[in-house]
Enzyme design. Sequence first.
Site, PDB file in Angstrom:
ATOM      1  N   ARG A   5      -2.054 -14.864  -4.558  1.00 30.97           N
ATOM      2  CA  ARG A   5      -2.254 -13.770  -5.512  1.00 30.97           C
ATOM      3  C   ARG A   5      -1.349 -13.878  -6.726  1.00 30.97           C
ATOM      4  O   ARG A   5      -1.540 -13.165  -7.703  1.00 30.97           O
ATOM      5  CB  ARG A   5      -2.098 -12.398  -4.817  1.00 30.97           C
ATOM      6  CG  ARG A   5      -0.753 -12.132  -4.244  1.00 30.97           C
ATOM      7  CD  ARG A   5      -0.784 -10.945  -3.256  1.00 30.97           C
ATOM      8  NE  ARG A   5      -0.305  -9.704  -3.850  1.00 30.97           N
ATOM      9  CZ  ARG A   5      -0.055  -8.595  -3.162  1.00 30.97           C
ATOM     10  NH1 ARG A   5      -0.255  -8.548  -1.856  1.00 30.97           N
ATOM     11  NH2 ARG A   5       0.378  -7.522  -3.755  1.00 30.97           N
ATOM     12  N   ARG A  64       4.754   3.003   4.876  1.00 30.26           N
ATOM     13  CA  ARG A  64       4.567   1.646   5.413  1.00 30.26           C
ATOM     14  C   ARG A  64       5.913   1.063   5.797  1.00 30.26           C
ATOM     15  O   ARG A  64       6.861   1.136   5.016  1.00 30.26           O
ATOM     16  CB  ARG A  64       3.891   0.769   4.352  1.00 30.26           C
ATOM     17  CG  ARG A  64       3.486  -0.588   4.883  1.00 30.26           C
ATOM     18  CD  ARG A  64       2.760  -1.400   3.831  1.00 30.26           C
ATOM     19  NE  ARG A  64       3.665  -1.854   2.792  1.00 30.26           N
ATOM     20  CZ  ARG A  64       3.275  -2.544   1.723  1.00 30.26           C
ATOM     21  NH1 ARG A  64       1.998  -2.828   1.549  1.00 30.26           N
ATOM     22  NH2 ARG A  64       4.142  -2.924   0.816  1.00 30.26           N
ATOM     23  N   HIS A 108      11.015  -1.856 -13.425  1.00 26.39           N
ATOM     24  CA  HIS A 108      11.421  -0.458 -13.542  1.00 26.39           C
ATOM     25  C   HIS A 108      11.008   0.116 -14.885  1.00 26.39           C
ATOM     26  O   HIS A 108      10.653   1.284 -15.012  1.00 26.39           O
ATOM     27  CB  HIS A 108      12.938  -0.339 -13.387  1.00 26.39           C
ATOM     28  CG  HIS A 108      13.350  -0.416 -11.972  1.00 26.39           C
ATOM     29  ND1 HIS A 108      14.552  -0.920 -11.568  1.00 26.39           N
ATOM     30  CD2 HIS A 108      12.711  -0.052 -10.852  1.00 26.39           C
ATOM     31  CE1 HIS A 108      14.621  -0.860 -10.259  1.00 26.39           C
ATOM     32  NE2 HIS A 108      13.516  -0.343  -9.801  1.00 26.39           N
ATOM     33  N   CYS A 133      -6.050   0.938   0.415  1.00 23.33           N
ATOM     34  CA  CYS A 133      -4.829   1.246  -0.332  1.00 23.33           C
ATOM     35  C   CYS A 133      -4.443   0.134  -1.306  1.00 23.33           C
ATOM     36  O   CYS A 133      -3.419   0.222  -1.967  1.00 23.33           O
ATOM     37  CB  CYS A 133      -3.666   1.538   0.621  1.00 23.33           C
ATOM     38  SG  CYS A 133      -3.211   0.127   1.640  1.00 23.33           S
ATOM     39  N   ASN A 137      -5.307  -6.151  -1.660  1.00 24.86           N
ATOM     40  CA  ASN A 137      -4.555  -7.153  -2.431  1.00 24.86           C
ATOM     41  C   ASN A 137      -4.330  -8.400  -1.576  1.00 24.86           C
ATOM     42  O   ASN A 137      -4.582  -9.521  -2.001  1.00 24.86           O
ATOM     43  CB  ASN A 137      -3.198  -6.601  -2.876  1.00 24.86           C
ATOM     44  CG  ASN A 137      -3.322  -5.311  -3.648  1.00 24.86           C
ATOM     45  OD1 ASN A 137      -4.403  -4.986  -4.135  1.00 24.86           O
ATOM     46  ND2 ASN A 137      -2.234  -4.567  -3.754  1.00 24.86           N
ATOM     47  N   ASP A 138      -3.834  -8.169  -0.358  1.00 24.16           N
ATOM     48  CA  ASP A 138      -3.610  -9.316   0.511  1.00 24.16           C
ATOM     49  C   ASP A 138      -4.886  -9.779   1.200  1.00 24.16           C
ATOM     50  O   ASP A 138      -5.065 -10.968   1.442  1.00 24.16           O
ATOM     51  CB  ASP A 138      -2.539  -8.980   1.568  1.00 24.16           C
ATOM     52  CG  ASP A 138      -1.145  -9.206   1.017  1.00 24.16           C
ATOM     53  OD1 ASP A 138      -0.934 -10.240   0.354  1.00 24.16           O
ATOM     54  OD2 ASP A 138      -0.271  -8.340   1.212  1.00 24.16           O
ATOM     55  N   ARG A 149       5.455   2.466  -0.222  1.00 20.20           N
ATOM     56  CA  ARG A 149       6.035   1.136   0.029  1.00 20.20           C
ATOM     57  C   ARG A 149       7.544   1.316   0.153  1.00 20.20           C
ATOM     58  O   ARG A 149       8.171   1.865  -0.755  1.00 20.20           O
ATOM     59  CB  ARG A 149       5.726   0.196  -1.124  1.00 20.20           C
ATOM     60  CG  ARG A 149       4.269  -0.196  -1.255  1.00 20.20           C
ATOM     61  CD  ARG A 149       4.115  -1.140  -2.445  1.00 20.20           C
ATOM     62  NE  ARG A 149       2.830  -1.816  -2.477  1.00 20.20           N
ATOM     63  CZ  ARG A 149       1.798  -1.435  -3.211  1.00 20.20           C
ATOM     64  NH1 ARG A 149       1.897  -0.354  -3.966  1.00 20.20           N
ATOM     65  NH2 ARG A 149       0.663  -2.118  -3.199  1.00 20.20           N
ATOM     66  N   GLU A 168      -5.180  -6.291   6.285  1.00 22.12           N
ATOM     67  CA  GLU A 168      -4.970  -7.156   5.109  1.00 22.12           C
ATOM     68  C   GLU A 168      -4.953  -8.625   5.471  1.00 22.12           C
ATOM     69  O   GLU A 168      -4.718  -9.478   4.614  1.00 22.12           O
ATOM     70  CB  GLU A 168      -3.701  -6.758   4.347  1.00 22.12           C
ATOM     71  CG  GLU A 168      -2.421  -6.782   5.150  1.00 22.12           C
ATOM     72  CD  GLU A 168      -1.212  -6.285   4.348  1.00 22.12           C
ATOM     73  OE1 GLU A 168      -1.266  -6.262   3.108  1.00 22.12           O
ATOM     74  OE2 GLU A 168      -0.208  -5.917   4.986  1.00 22.12           O
TER      75      GLU A 168
HETATM   76  C1  PEP Z   1      -2.286  -4.807  -0.176  1.00 19.31           C
HETATM   77  O1  PEP Z   1      -1.973  -5.915   0.245  1.00 19.31           O
HETATM   78  O2  PEP Z   1      -3.417  -4.491  -0.575  1.00 19.31           O
HETATM   79  C2  PEP Z   1      -1.268  -3.735  -0.248  1.00 19.31           C
HETATM   80  C3  PEP Z   1      -1.602  -2.485  -0.429  1.00 19.31           C
HETATM   81  O3  PEP Z   1       0.011  -4.091  -0.118  1.00 19.31           O
HETATM   82  P1  PEP Z   1       0.929  -4.939  -1.148  1.00 19.31           P
HETATM   83  O4  PEP Z   1       0.223  -4.995  -2.475  1.00 19.31           O
HETATM   84  O5  PEP Z   1       2.219  -4.179  -1.181  1.00 19.31           O
HETATM   85  O6  PEP Z   1       1.034  -6.254  -0.468  1.00 19.31           O
HETATM   86 MG    MG Z   2      -0.138  -6.276   1.340  1.00 23.17          MG
END
Ligand code: PEP
Ligand code: MG
Length: 586
Positions: free
Chosen positions: A471, A338, A195, A508, A460-461, A302, A437
């Site tokens: 990750r 989401r 935060h 995203c 990211n995933d 999110r 993802e």
């Molecule tokens: C991702 O996985 O790229 C994503 C946008 O979601 P998060 O980072 O919340 O897993």
């Molecule tokens: Mg993700």
Amino acid sequence: MTSGPDTAILEGVAASPGIAIGRARVLVREALAIPERRLSAAELPAEVERLVRAAARARARLEEIQRAVARVELVDAVFRTQLLMLEDRQLLDEAARRIRDEGVNAELALRREGDRLLALFDAMHDPYLRDRRADVEFAVRQLLMSLLGREPAGVGSLAEPTVLVATDLSAAEIAQLDRAHVVGFATDAGGRASHAVILAHSLGLPAVVGLGDATRAIGEGDLLVVDGRAGRVLVRPPDAAVRAYVERARAERRRACALLRGADLPAETRDGRPVALRANLECVEEIASLGRHGAEGVGLFRTEFLFLNRSEPPGEEEQERHYRTLLAGVAPQPATIRTVDLGGDKLPIAGPRRTEANPALGLRGVRLARGRAGLYDVQLRALLRASPAGRLRILLPLVSGVEEVVALRERLADLRSGLEAEGCPVADGVELGVVVETPAAAALVDLLAPEVQFFSIGTNDLTQYTVAVDRDNEAVAYLYDAGHPAVLRAIRAAVEVARAAARPIGVCGEMAGDPLYTLVLVGLGVDELSMNAASIPLVKRILRDTEWPEARALAGEVLGLRTAAEVTDLLRKEMRRRFPGELEAV
Ligand code: PEP
Ligand code: MG
């Protein structure tokens, strides 16, 4: 880096960009001496009552702070979370139970329960959830101070530009900072999703967190340079380095102003190919930042934030209120929300917990719609009920098969009929989309396309699952790179197939806001990039300064490379050549 004999350079997590130069005010929280008493059975009810009253006082104090700082546009949700923690049943009921069962005083009971909760957080893998640890710590400390009748020490009065150095800072502490003098902060603890970091961003305060032992390495009054983009703090830098940073800070401010001036211009290539630039949000209070940065709505909201730090998941009405605020605040632009991505290690602390050997591959994302149907039904109904407030796009995380999407689409249709039968209006044209993802979803885009209206690639995933690299695991962090050729190929294939099926597809994940990749993603043909709002102006400038065929050619060249390192090298060279001065921090 020039450094004097006495200079120290501390490396941490780049939390909030910008350069701050000022004198250190080191805020060391004194350890609270906790009295330990055994109580007789007769004393226990009064002791529980003492705990309840202390909680009420702590809450009143925090509400006072919240009122006092509302004028600086603070992230209200952060306060709400912290207020909720102060009346959290898990914490207070369990502490009261310990008073009764263990026959101890309130302070000791609270400390024991606090330690148990903190240990749970320490065991979590998800960095976002781990960062919520600071909220628990904050709540326990506030309650203890209230029980002990102590006032928070505060920062005291400041007369010159000051960098605050602390083990950790709570959102409430940051909110109370004297903005006329505090120019940045540096903390021992904390991750990118804390935060404190969200607030630093919204206040435009440069910050570096996760420094480990800044409070020991930095002395009171030391001159500091906080380089929030590099995640670096210079302690007692030589004059020449300070002068160079002053110059850089000026140049950064000038660049930021110039970029913001272009925020309202259309997001398109020089030859007119549009790419929607949208914002990733975690809470509705961030809506204010969209207009300033020129975001065309929200590409990823999110919702996990709503589910954290509480004993019960939020009910339908509470969720509906949030979604309505978001939809109305973003309308007429779309708000992409989401569905909740909790599960495995990501379950809220008070929810039912299961230990999973491989939480990243376990019960999370849309799989929860099967495992805990109630959770998803409440959220989907809340989303549908809120839908008339704006343009709703529902995004499904961690999809790995067509049947999951079909089941959720049918469920949505049933819930819509139910709501309409209850006389509750639901908007037409609510769109459904999938986060691409998992490698499975990436391979199935053609089969998923008839079931949905849009796609968004979660890099990211997708990187984690394509490269088989956790990750969050430092030991293999060298492998975690969205520029890995396998990830780029997966993106290329997903985009081609989605476009052939006439479904818009965006990105995203963090990659979408990384200026290094803007032209590659645009060149691959994405329709949308969704990112932290503050990243939009630079990405827009790159987009507007490029012809579409140039982006295509660059994407083609990059897709011919063999390793992530070759990709990064080529892009660094190319982007610096095209945008000298703009991407030096990249
Ligand atoms: C991702 O996985 O790229 C994503 C946008 O979601 P998060 O980072 O919340 O897993
Ligand atoms: Mg993700």
